[in-house]
Each structure stands twice: as C-alpha cells, then as structure tokens.
Design an enzyme around this catalytic site. Structure first.
Site, PDB file in Angstrom:
ATOM      1  N   GLU A 187       0.830  -1.193   0.000  1.00 22.91           N
ATOM      2  CA  GLU A 187       0.000   0.000   0.000  1.00 22.91           C
ATOM      3  C   GLU A 187       0.870   1.251   0.000  1.00 22.91           C
ATOM      4  O   GLU A 187       1.681   1.457   0.908  1.00 22.91           O
ATOM      5  CB  GLU A 187      -0.913   0.014   1.227  1.00 22.91           C
ATOM      6  CG  GLU A 187      -1.934  -1.120   1.240  1.00 22.91           C
ATOM      7  CD  GLU A 187      -2.909  -1.027   2.395  1.00 22.91           C
ATOM      8  OE1 GLU A 187      -3.996  -1.606   2.278  1.00 22.91           O
ATOM      9  OE2 GLU A 187      -2.587  -0.388   3.410  1.00 22.91           O
ATOM     10  N   CYS A 188       0.723   2.084  -1.007  1.00 19.06           N
ATOM     11  CA  CYS A 188       1.366   3.387  -1.117  1.00 19.06           C
ATOM     12  C   CYS A 188       2.892   3.286  -1.034  1.00 19.06           C
ATOM     13  O   CYS A 188       3.554   3.025  -2.023  1.00 19.06           O
ATOM     14  CB  CYS A 188       0.805   4.356  -0.080  1.00 19.06           C
ATOM     15  SG  CYS A 188       1.071   6.094  -0.512  1.00 19.06           S
ATOM     16  N   ALA A 189       3.479   3.440   0.147  1.00 16.39           N
ATOM     17  CA  ALA A 189       4.932   3.331   0.259  1.00 16.39           C
ATOM     18  C   ALA A 189       5.401   1.961  -0.207  1.00 16.39           C
ATOM     19  O   ALA A 189       6.446   1.823  -0.846  1.00 16.39           O
ATOM     20  CB  ALA A 189       5.372   3.583   1.697  1.00 16.39           C
TER      21      ALA A 189
END
Length: 813
Positions: free
Chosen positions: A334-336
């Site tokens: 997720e994201c990072a």
C-alpha cells in the site's frame, strides 16, 4: 453496558494544536498512574504514533468512512481494554467531514456516535474576545454536540488570557487550560505532515516536556470530570477473533516496519494473528533478507522517499523481496509499499517487482476512494507513476484503474496486490482471512544457503557461517570479535575491575578438588540468596546453556524474542528447530516494553532486563504482565547486578511460568568460567534439567556461584554497581558535550550511542574498539554500544571521537 470515561479533543480548524494538546493530555494522565488509551478520528497514521508513545499502548484510529459507523464503539472499546480513560483526537475542524455528506466522518459525527463530551482547543494568537464568538458558534451549530470545555493555545500573555477567558465565561464555557507559546513542543513537519514518531530521535523528550507543560497549564482534574460525564456505552469490544476464522498451518507473514514503513493500523496485525498467522516484523533498512519461511508479505505506508539511499543500498533485501514476489509469495503493498516495489523511485533502483517508475511531484493527492467492490480506502501521497499499459489493476475507482494485480509466478491468479490505496482491514476483515489462507497454501520462501554471506570476522568465522544467510549469520556477532591486540576494549561488557580475593580463592580451591562437579552446594546457596525452594534453582554453564535448555524443553509453537536483544535466544531457538517471532521495541517509544504488543498466542517470550544493547530497565510490573496461563516468560537479568538495589528484578518472584536467567560473567569478570543459573517454575525447570548433560557446569563455576551468593558478595556487588553508575554518567556527559545522541536512561554497564555511519571503523583505526549495533534487530550502522570504563579510558574514547570529528570537518571544508 460499559462505563468508559472519555473525551474528544477538537478544534475550529486544522492547526490549532489538537495533536499537541491531545498527546500531552495522554502523557500527563499516564504520569498520574492512569491507564490511558489514545484514539484518532480519521485515517491518519502519524498522530497515533505519538499517542502510542504517550500512552505506552498502540494508538488506534476511529474512521467511519473506512470501517463503518457501526464499528466505532466496538473499536473504541477494544483499544481501551483495561484503560481508565480514553482520549480521542479529532480531525480538521470540528464539523469538517466527507465532502458532500453533511459532516459524515467529522469529529462531531464521531463524538456523537461515541456519546463523548468535546473539549475545544483554540489558537488564540490572533484574537481575544472573538474567540468566545467562535466557540459559541461551534457549540450551537449542532445542539447534539456537547462542548464541555475549552483549552486556549498560543496565548501571548496573562492579560491576553484573561481577556479571552472572561469572554468565554460570560457565555457559559469553562476554560480548562491555558497554553502559552512554546515552539519547543511541536513536532517537525514534512511534505505530508508531521514526521513519524519512529524517525524522531527527540520524540521521547518532546513528549516528556509536553506532559510537564500540560500538567502545569491544564486542569487535569477538570478534564477527568468532563470525561466522567460520558454515559455508559451499549456495545461489545471489537475482537479480531470474532471477525475471522483460523486458516490453519500458522503461515508466517512478514510485515514491513522500521523508520521507512511506519504506517500500519494495529488491527491489521491482530486480524492476521486471529486468522492463525505468525506475524513477524522486518525492517527493510536493516534486515538483509525476509524472515526464513515467509508465506506472505505486507508492505504498508511510510516514507521510502526519505530513505532512498539506505533502501537502495540494502541490495540483499531488494533481492530477497524480488525473489519472493516473483516466486508467488502473496504480497500486499500500500502506497509506500507500492513505491518500494517499483523499478525506480526518483531514478533510484528499488525492488523491481512492479513494472513502473515512481517520482515525487508537487501535487498532493488526498482523499477517500471507494472501489467498485465497495471497499473504502484513503490516498495520501505526492508521487506519480509511469507505467506500462495492459497491466491488471488492483482496484477500479470511479471507472479508472488503480494499482497492480500481478501474477509473476504464473499460478493462475494474482499474488501481488499493489496500489496507492490504504485500507483498514477492520472494515473488510475478509481481506485478512483471504490473505492468510493464500499464505497457508504457499510454499514457505527460503533464502539460498549460500546467498548474501557476510564476513563479520576472520577466516574461522567465515567457515562457521558459510551456510547461513547474512540476516542470521550477522546476528551471531559477539562483542569479543571487535577486540584485538593493541585495541582499547570498549566493546565487551565484562568489567575491568580486579576480582575480589575471596572469589579467586574459591576458584583456586575448586581446582584442588579431584571429584566430579557437585551442584548441591550451589543450588542451596542460590536458593537461600533468592528465598526460593531448591527445586526452583538450576545452575548452568553460563546464560548460553540456559537458553539452549529452555529452547529444547518444550515443542514451542509461538516463541517470541523481544528485540533489540542479546544474540543467544534466537540462536538457541533456531538450533532447536523453532522459528522465533521478533517483537522489536523502537527508539521512538523509548525501547519501552508494551505487554500488549506480544502476540496473544505466544507460548514463550524472551526479554532482557536491563536489555542488551539499549540498557533499558523495564518495570517489574510490565515484565510480570507478560505472564499468562500456558506461557513461559524468560527474563535475562545478566546485567541486573549492575543496577543498584536491583529494584525491577523478578528473581525473587515465584509467578507461574516466570523464568529468570542470571550470569556471573560481567560483574565478576569470569567469562571463561561460564557460571550462570536459572530460577523459575519447577515444572519447566525439570524439563530443562532433563536436557542438561551430566556435569555440564564445572567445579570452578559451581564454586563461583556459591561464593557470589554470599553476604560478602552482596556488599561487593552494591559497591561495583555504584561504580558502574558513576562511570556511565561520566561517559554520558562526554557524549552529551559532543552532541552525540545516546539512550539516556541506560541502567547497564554500557551506553548505546548514535555516533554515525563509519565512526566505529574510524575509532578502530585510532585504537578504540566499540561494539557494532547493526546486528541487533531494530538498529542500524549509525549505532554503537560503548562499555563503561574508568575515566582515563573513557577520555581516550573522547579524544578519538574529537579527532574523527575534526578530520571529517576538514574533509568537508
């Protein structure tokens, strides 16, 4: 019905000081001896990190968008189990919620669902009597919201405060506190908001200073009275066990943590454990490979862009992740996590498992997103991706593709799910159960035995480690490998004081005895020393044998080692065929033990006290809180005799399942004798004794145990402990004078200091040996452990540090 005193901390708008006041209140109330639970309205990850540091328990989010309105009370009650009071920090302005939804998910909305009184924090730096008009408007805008008090922030003077207070009192509002301007208690910012607590070296000091400010400036009794007005809640505490079913097989899920991956909801781990998983945190900045036997990978949010060089430099971890993902190990990013798996981030090579390049932009993407499957998530980033077309998306949002669902191993279904979307699995618990089931059906990922071998010493050590991955081999590094001819030894913790004459005489006398070792006298002496029955005492050949015996005593299902920690517990467990789970204590939380962080199904927990290498002295109450039916808790008190009075020792406590390991090595300077002992539950102790070879404890070791349990030895121990304290304080003063960060509250005969990359080698070049710290999980190459020594020896260290600094300064000039 559940009675839980609670209060919501809100504000007219962002920037008024909600986080400062809420976090300070949590810390100040905890100082009073109250159990405080911290909560945050909305999806924010960073504020709960500060809440966790202030309360000593995980910060929790309350977000009706992500989890549903119906779960707010259950999630509050779950996070507040055993708490005396709950403090809930709001989001944005009091009535600011989802756009177009009439305040849904606002602080006011959540306060209403929780039936909690609201305390408004108001920045009064640019107003006086007008503040009363603002507060009055806030209180009357929605009559169902009960504004029970006001805290004034950034007051310019006492006169200014009086003007604002008088106007508020006229309108019937209680002023609970007045905070004058104090820039020193605000957390530093970054392009996405505050800096996470895990990256804040001074976070503990800031929280401590903030608690003092709140104690001095806020009426805590009045706040507690407000919290007590909250009515009993009609609801049942949320439980991960009620949301998912165990999938069987105990799949090992590797979860990214450390400074680069700080964003993860506490409920994520709880759901995975309830689904039967073993959750093991790894640090992509420090650890060289994934945990052996990984069957699932969770890469949450954080700031990989801030740690680009370090992430890219850990090439063995990049290779380990790349190999695992490509082999089909189920992976959620997720994201990072998405950015980390890309080919590059701002041109710097990353894992390369996702066919995309990421780069930073000036544009902020922020907001909730609802997928076509009905899952609500949140995006918060300043990056963008350049991707190849034709890839299957992870989600479809408003008809547009988002992220990647990839099948790199060709198994017929996507095993990699990577996107910008942060999701809260408490709102979608089936995701955790499905992920766990995928992991259960996945072949455990193992590193090639010859991969990533690191030489940590000479040729003999290379022969010994050739078959181990670097992540395991480096863990066996010991301080004695740092020393060598001509080096000043600040690496080994053995005290350099002369042994007392009575100990030398006991050792010499034992060598004149021609009979086989007899442990009975040592057992009786130790039993008398610690006021225990003899069946609760077992002499061992040092602490190392004690850990080996415990590892072999039972077929442990879920052994846990609390890190940073001595190397031997992991080594013993692995040698006995067990794979320990690591619970890593972090600098940002003061390396403090949080008993709730230990997996509930752990049947063996190992912790040091004081801990090597942090020197952290955990409270006896926190250690005893780890005990529960069916669990053995092993406390390594190898350095406890260096603590004056031993106030937090549990050596005399006879709780069921509690074990204490002690060693004479350090204080009495007899590492070659290998003298130690175990105190604890007789049932498990007998199982340890069955694993012990006959006569494994030598006659000199047994003689030393008898001698060092005497009243004469106790007097000498107290004198040596006082000398350790004086030497440690002197070392700390020299470090502080040079602005070198260190763990301030060490209770051991060493100090953990953050001297910077390359300084350890530079000191060695100058004849000084200190202990590397990057072999301890949770620490990196910037840290070293420094043993306490006499003033003259410590002065040589200070001179060497000065020389290193001057040389580097000259090079930079």
């Amino acid at each position: 019905m559940t009675h839980l005193p609670r209060v919501v901390i809100a504000a007219p708008a962002s920037g008024h000081g909600k986080t400062t006041v809420a976090t300070g209140l949590m810390a100040a109330l905890r100082r009073r001896g109250l159990a405080v639970s911290g909560h945050k309205v909305g999806p924010d990850y960073i504020d709960p990190g500060y809440h966790g540091l202030a309360t000593g328990r995980p910060g929790r989010n309350l977000d009706p968008q992500m989890v549903g309105e119906e779960r707010l009370v259950p999630l509050l009650l779950n996070g507040a189990r055993g708490a005396d009071v709950a403090v809930v920090e709001g989001v944005m302005g009091l009535y600011d919620g989802a756009t177009g939804r009439q305040g849904f998910a606002s602080t006011a909305h959540v306060a209403g669902v929780l039936d909690a009184p609201v305390v408004l924090v108001v920045d009064v730096s640019h107003a006086a009597r007008s503040v009363a008009a603002v507060v009055h408007g806030m209180a009357t805008f929605d009559p169902s919201v009960r504004v029970a008090g006001v805290i004034l922030n950034k007051v310019a003077s006492d006169r200014h405060a009086a003007e604002v207070r008088d106007a508020l009192v006229e309108k019937g509002f209680d002023v609970l506190g007045v905070l004058h301007r104090d820039a020193g208690i605000s957390a530093p910012g970054r392009h996405l908001g505050l800096v996470p607590v895990a990256e804040q070296r001074s976070a503990e000091a800031s929280i401590d200073r903030l608690a003092s400010r709140i104690e001095a400036c806020v009426d805590l009794d009045a706040v507690l009275r407000v919290a007590a007005t909250a009515p009993a809640l009609d609801g049942t505490a949320w439980s991960a066990q009620d949301e998912v079913s165990p999938v069987g097989g105990e799949p090992l899920i590797a979860v990214a943590g450390g400074r680069a991956f700080t964003f993860r909801y506490a409920e994520t781990d709880e759901l995975l454990r309830a689904a039967g998983c073993r959750v093991v945190e790894f640090d992509p900045l420090v650890d060289r490979t994934l945990p052996q036997g990984t069957q699932g990978i969770y890469l949450g949010g954080g700031f990989p862009e801030t740690h680009l060089v370090a992430l890219a430099g850990n090439t063995s971890m990049l290779e380990s992740l790349r190999s695992a993902v490509r082999s089909g190990v189920p992976t959620v990013a997720e994201c990072a996590g998405l950015l980390y798996l890309c080919e590059t981030l701002d041109g710097t090579p990353m894992v390369g498992a996702v066919p995309a390049d990421a780069r930073m932009t000036a544009r902020l993407t922020l907001g909730y997103r609802r997928t076509e499957t009905g899952v609500v998530g949140h995006e918060f980033h300043r990056t963008t991706l350049s991707t190849r077309s034709g890839e299957t998306p992870a989600w479809v949002l408003d008809g547009e593709s988002e992220g990647f669902a990839l099948d790199p191993a060709g198994v017929g279904h996507a095993t990699l799910h990577a996107s910008y979307l942060h999701t809260h699995w408490a709102g979608n618990p089936s995701a955790a159960e499905e992920f766990a089931d995928r992991g259960r059906r996945t072949t455990p990922h193992t590193e090639s035995p010859s991969a990533h071998v690191v030489s940590v010493a000479g040729p003999a050590d290379q022969r010994d480690m050739r078959t181990r991955p670097a992540s395991v081999a480096s863990r066996w590094h010991h301080g004695d490998r740092e020393t060598g001819p001509g080096l000043v030894d600040l690496a080994v913790n053995v005290q350099h004081l002369d042994r007392p004459q009575w100990l030398d005489e006991a050792l010499h006398a034992s060598l004149r005895d021609r009979s086989y070792p007899d442990a009975s006298r040592a057992v009786d002496a130790l039993a008398a020393r610690f006021a225990r029955p003899a069946e609760q005492v077992l002499p061992t050949a040092g602490a190392a044998e004690a850990f080996t015996l415990i590892a072999r005593a039972r077929p442990w299902r879920q052994p846990v080692v609390v890190h940073p920690q001595f190397r031997e517990p992991d080594r013993a467990l692995l040698a006995a065929g067990h794979t320990p789970t690591h619970v890593v204590l972090h600098r940002a939380h003061g390396f403090e033990l949080d008993p709730s962080a230990i997996p509930g199904d752990a049947d063996l927990v190992v912790i040091g006290n004081p801990t090597n290498p942090t020197g952290r002295l955990h409270s006896a109450a926190a250690v005893r809180a780890l005990c529960r039916p069916g669990r053995v808790v092993v406390v390594d008190e190898a350095f406890m005799d260096a603590v004056p009075g031993e106030p937090e020792s549990v050596a005399g406590v006879q709780d069921s399942g509690l074990f204490v390991i002690r060693s004479l090595t350090k204080t009495w300077a007899i590492p070659g004798v290998r003298a130690g002992f175990v105190l604890g539950d007789p049932d498990v102790l007998s199982a340890c004794a069955e694993q012990q070879p006959e006569w494994s404890v030598s006659s000199p070791a047994l003689a030393a145990l008898v001698a060092c349990a005497s009243p004469e030895a106790r007097i000498e121990t107290a004198e040596r402990a006082a000398q350790v304290v004086e030497q440690r304080r002197h070392l700390e003063r020299l470090l502080a004078e040079r602005a070198i960060p260190f763990v301030e509250w060490s209770a051991a005969p060493f100090v953990l200091a953050q001297v910077g990359d390359g300084v350890r080698d530079a000191l060695r070049d100058r004849g000084i040996a200190v202990r590397r710290a990057d072999t301890f999980p949770g620490l990196d190459t910037t840290w070293v452990r420094i043993a306490t020594r006499d003033h003259a020896t410590t002065a040589r260290l200070a001179a060497a540090l000065d020389d290193v600094h001057q040389r580097r300064k000259a090079v930079l000039a």
